[in-house]
Design a protein around this motif. Structure first.
Motif, short mmCIF file in Angstrom:
data_model
loop_
_atom_site.label_atom_id
_atom_site.label_comp_id
_atom_site.label_asym_id
_atom_site.label_seq_id
_atom_site.Cartn_x
_atom_site.Cartn_y
_atom_site.Cartn_z
N ALA A 201 0.84 -1.21 0.00
CA ALA A 201 0.00 0.00 0.00
C ALA A 201 0.87 1.25 0.00
N PHE A 202 1.98 1.20 0.74
CA PHE A 202 2.88 2.35 0.78
C PHE A 202 3.45 2.63 -0.60
N ALA B 69 11.25 7.08 -8.14
CA ALA B 69 12.55 6.42 -8.31
C ALA B 69 13.05 5.84 -7.00
N ALA B 70 12.88 6.60 -5.93
CA ALA B 70 13.34 6.13 -4.62
C ALA B 70 12.61 4.85 -4.21
N ARG B 71 11.33 4.79 -4.51
CA ARG B 71 10.55 3.60 -4.13
C ARG B 71 10.95 2.40 -4.96
N PHE B 72 11.07 2.59 -6.28
CA PHE B 72 11.42 1.47 -7.14
C PHE B 72 12.86 1.01 -6.94
N LEU C 110 16.89 7.28 1.37
CA LEU C 110 17.42 8.63 1.56
C LEU C 110 16.98 9.57 0.44
N LEU C 111 16.92 9.05 -0.78
CA LEU C 111 16.40 9.84 -1.90
C LEU C 111 14.93 10.17 -1.65
N GLY C 112 14.18 9.19 -1.20
CA GLY C 112 12.76 9.40 -0.91
C GLY C 112 12.54 10.42 0.19
N ILE C 113 13.33 10.33 1.25
CA ILE C 113 13.22 11.28 2.36
C ILE C 113 13.54 12.68 1.87
N PHE D 287 9.30 6.57 4.73
CA PHE D 287 10.61 6.19 4.18
C PHE D 287 11.62 6.07 5.31
N ALA D 288 11.57 7.00 6.26
CA ALA D 288 12.53 6.98 7.37
C ALA D 288 12.29 5.76 8.28
N ALA D 289 11.04 5.37 8.43
CA ALA D 289 10.71 4.26 9.32
C ALA D 289 10.98 2.89 8.69
N SER D 290 11.12 2.87 7.36
CA SER D 290 11.30 1.56 6.70
C SER D 290 12.74 1.15 6.56
#
Length: 116
Positions: free
Chosen positions: A2-3, A58-61, A66-69, A113-116
């Motif tokens: 879901a995220f 891109a950060a997710r895939f 860190l890119l996502g954050i 993102f930080a929690a994962s």
């Protein structure tokens, strides 16, 4: 799962908004004028939205939190700046709500993102 869907949907929506600003859509030109921005500056805002949305996806895939954050924090700041601009322009609250909601969504993405 879901995220991932949430991140991609929000990323795509940011990219769409940024692309509309870069393309010079009439509504965006009108907003820039109403807010007192030179359209070249408004296009830079669009470029930031487009780049931030792309970076979220891109950060997710690529599994690069860190890119996502970084992207999410930048988009959060950008959206809360947009809320401030709406307030300064004395817009109705309803006009500022989407920017606020996207800012909160970006902040949530940074947190997850930080929690994962």
């Amino acid at each position: 799962m879901a995220f991932s869907v949430f991140v991609v949907v929000i990323g795509l929506l940011f990219m769409g908004g940024g692309a509309a600003k870069l393309a010079g859509v009439a509504v965006m030109r009108g907003d820039a004028k109403r807010f007192g921005f030179n359209y070249s500056v408004y296009r830079l805002i669009g470029a930031a939205e487009l780049a931030g949305g792309l970076a979220l996806c891109a950060a997710r895939f690529a599994q690069q939190p860190l890119l996502g954050i970084s992207a999410a924090i930048g988009l959060t700041a950008l959206m809360f700046g947009a809320v401030a601009v709406h307030i300064k322009a004395k817009d109705a609250v309803a006009k500022a709500v989407p920017a606020g909601a996207f800012g909160l969504a970006a902040a949530a993405i940074a947190y997850f993102f930080a929690a994962s």
